[in-house]
Write a protein that holds these residues in place. Structure first.
Motif, PDB file in Angstrom:
ATOM      1  N   GLY A  78       0.976  -8.904  -9.303  1.00 51.94           N
ATOM      2  CA  GLY A  78       2.102  -9.370  -9.355  1.00 51.94           C
ATOM      3  C   GLY A  78       2.640  -8.807  -7.959  1.00 51.94           C
ATOM      4  O   GLY A  78       2.059  -8.545  -6.859  1.00 51.94           O
ATOM      5  N   SER A  79       3.914  -8.854  -8.006  1.00 50.16           N
ATOM      6  CA  SER A  79       4.735  -8.307  -6.824  1.00 50.16           C
ATOM      7  C   SER A  79       5.243  -6.873  -6.952  1.00 50.16           C
ATOM      8  O   SER A  79       6.244  -6.706  -6.381  1.00 50.16           O
ATOM      9  N   ASP A  80       4.838  -6.258  -8.141  1.00 52.51           N
ATOM     10  CA  ASP A  80       5.466  -5.057  -8.512  1.00 52.51           C
ATOM     11  C   ASP A  80       5.386  -3.761  -7.478  1.00 52.51           C
ATOM     12  O   ASP A  80       4.043  -3.674  -7.098  1.00 52.51           O
ATOM     13  N   ARG A  81       6.542  -3.234  -6.791  1.00 43.37           N
ATOM     14  CA  ARG A  81       6.273  -2.544  -5.688  1.00 43.37           C
ATOM     15  C   ARG A  81       5.511  -1.593  -5.687  1.00 43.37           C
ATOM     16  O   ARG A  81       4.635  -0.897  -4.716  1.00 43.37           O
ATOM     17  N   TYR A  82       5.338  -0.706  -6.838  1.00 43.03           N
ATOM     18  CA  TYR A  82       4.803   0.478  -7.009  1.00 43.03           C
ATOM     19  C   TYR A  82       3.407   0.150  -7.863  1.00 43.03           C
ATOM     20  O   TYR A  82       2.704   1.330  -8.125  1.00 43.03           O
ATOM     21  N   ARG A  83       2.790  -0.882  -8.197  1.00 45.17           N
ATOM     22  CA  ARG A  83       1.800  -1.050  -8.897  1.00 45.17           C
ATOM     23  C   ARG A  83       0.508  -0.779  -8.016  1.00 45.17           C
ATOM     24  O   ARG A  83       0.566  -1.290  -6.945  1.00 45.17           O
ATOM     25  N   PRO A  84      -0.246  -0.021  -8.513  1.00 47.43           N
ATOM     26  CA  PRO A  84      -1.616   0.413  -7.596  1.00 47.43           C
ATOM     27  C   PRO A  84      -2.358  -1.007  -7.513  1.00 47.43           C
ATOM     28  O   PRO A  84      -2.263  -1.758  -8.329  1.00 47.43           O
ATOM     29  N   LEU A  85      -3.036  -1.101  -6.073  1.00 46.98           N
ATOM     30  CA  LEU A  85      -3.661  -1.938  -6.018  1.00 46.98           C
ATOM     31  C   LEU A  85      -5.218  -2.031  -6.630  1.00 46.98           C
ATOM     32  O   LEU A  85      -5.895  -3.057  -6.920  1.00 46.98           O
ATOM     33  N   PHE A  86      -5.755  -0.696  -6.675  1.00 46.57           N
ATOM     34  CA  PHE A  86      -7.063  -0.801  -6.946  1.00 46.57           C
ATOM     35  C   PHE A  86      -7.123   0.278  -8.178  1.00 46.57           C
ATOM     36  O   PHE A  86      -8.450   0.809  -8.416  1.00 46.57           O
TER      37      PHE A  86
END
Length: 448
Positions: free
Chosen positions: A6-14
């Motif tokens: 989603g667009s969660d600012r602090y969610r890691p990408l990998f």
């Protein structure tokens, strides 16, 4: 990577995160028919620790994960604490009902979290549909409470003894002193267990496996690992572990805890793959909390003549490389930054430098700084330091995500894992600490 970023600012990408809720210890890591199963401690009801349940995700490549419905939930025996899973290939348990081999999960039922409190026991659940659903064993518990502080069963098949082995953390009291122990058990059917050995000095979440020394399949050693990444190397006779080394640390950071390895990876692959919980991260106003570390491969190698664990990111990191941003060797002059203008959330950096003309090197990312100072032989990041020995050369791999950094130095003999809150700039930098710096090889990739 997560199936729901989603667009969660602090969610890691990998790095894996639960879609929502609190996450901690990896559990029940097992490979079956092309799928890596990652179970994990989950609070499905909030972003703080509690309501412990086994969440579950699967992957075919270790880097793209799909979260499935929760696997094992709270019942009258207690909350579902950490444990392990195995494929019972020979159906020694008798649980198999169809064409699929049965996956058997072992977990601690934490009765102390119920009201009124109940004993803390070891239980099992099994799946006949490739891990999609689990049935709890009607004969639970399989091990009654030894002490209130007994938990985190690690189970695997030991071919030489033709037995299942369990390593269980047990907190004991001796002469009014608290003693942390790992106890060893064996079984022929996964349901009835006999204690065979014990070792003191290890706390929580045991992991136990065999590896060849420097790739020599005829010369193998056993590694006993605890939650804090402390480990010993030694021998195992099917009943007891005999250490042959002093205790060492697998990771020198503050965000690598309760790591577990996958059971049942095929011999054709042969890797020992480990994932730890990157504890201590902060994720303000997010629907989730906490993340897993990136999967890494373990081998037994040597550092300064001593046998030790070597840890490197799995080769599947290459599947996440979106763009090669830098690939060169050069002289890095004081006051310059070859990464100037590069903006992003997630990077993989592989760097080899010779620091003879400078005081060291600084790598900046997300408002954080990684510094190597050859004069005192320290590697520092996020306010934490480790000694890597005085040497003018640095060979390092760095995985940078939105909220974490993982460092693999000295060909994987030294690793550090740290979490942070990013400054939002997305900037990355590479600079010498006074004087010119020789960069013999530099590879920077955008990943995610």
């Amino acid at each position: 990577m997560n199936s729901s970023r989603g667009s969660d600012r602090y969610r890691p990408l990998f790095h894996f995160t639960s879609a929502k809720g609190w996450l901690n210890d990896p559990n029940g890591m097992v490979f079956y028919k092309g799928e890596y199963h990652l179970f994990f401690q989950l609070n499905p009801s909030g972003t703080e620790w509690g309501n412990m349940t086994w969440g579950q995700a699967i992957s075919t490549d270790l880097v793209h994960w799909k979260q499935l419905p929760n696997a094992i939930e709270i019942d009258s025996f207690g909350h579902v604490f950490s444990g392990t899973a195995v494929v019972d290939w020979k159906n020694t348990s008798g649980f198999r009902t169809g064409a699929e081999d049965v996956i058997v999960a072992f977990y601690t039922a934490e009765g102390q979290m119920l009201n009124p409190k109940k004993p803390t026991t070891q239980c099992i659940a099994f799946s006949n549909d490739r891990g999609r659903t689990f049935v709890k064993y009607s004969g639970n518990p399989i091990i009654d409470q030894i002490t209130v502080g007994n938990r985190d069963p690690k189970v695997f098949w030991h071919e030489p003894s033709k037995r299942w082995i369990m390593v269980l953390y047990v907190e004991e009291k001796r002469d009014e002193n608290k003693v942390h122990t790992f106890k060893f058990f064996n079984s022929t059917d996964l349901k009835k267990w006999e204690q065979t050995g014990s070792i003191d000095g290890f706390y929580e979440c045991p992991e136990f496996f065999e590896l060849p020394k420097e790739g020599n399949e005829k010369d193998k050693k056993w590694v006993l690992l605890a939650a804090d990444s402390g480990y010993l190397i030694g021998t195992f006779d099917g009943k007891s572990f005999t250490p042959e080394s002093s205790k060492m640390l697998l990771d020198h950071g503050r965000s690598f805890y309760a790591a577990q390895t996958f059971n049942d990876i095929p011999a054709s692959d042969g890797r020992r793959i480990i994932i730890g919980w990157m504890r201590g991260g902060k994720y303000p106003d997010m629907p989730f909390s906490q993340q897993m570390g990136f999967p890494s491969e373990l081998t037994l190698g040597k550092r300064h003549g001593q046998i030790c664990l070597i840890r490197k990111p799995v080769m599947e990191i290459e599947l996440l490389r979106k763009e090669s941003l830098f690939n060169d060797g050069f002289i890095l002059k004081s006051g310059t930054n070859p990464f100037n203008g590069i903006i992003g959330d997630a990077f993989e950096l592989k760097l080899k430098t010779v620091c003879s003309g400078s005081q060291g090197v600084s790598i900046g990312f997300h408002g954080q700084e990684l510094v190597y100072q050859p004069a005192n032989g320290t590697l520092s990041v996020c306010g934490n330091s480790v000694s890597v020995g005085k040497c003018n050369q640095l060979d390092i791999a760095v995985l940078i995500d939105r909220t974490s950094v993982e460092i693999f130095a000295d060909d994987g003999a030294i690793s550090m894992s740290e979490c942070f809150i990013p400054d939002g700039s997305g900037k990355i930098s590479l600079e010498p600490l006074q004087g010119d710096l020789t960069v013999s090889d530099c590879n920077l990739f955008r990943v995610g």
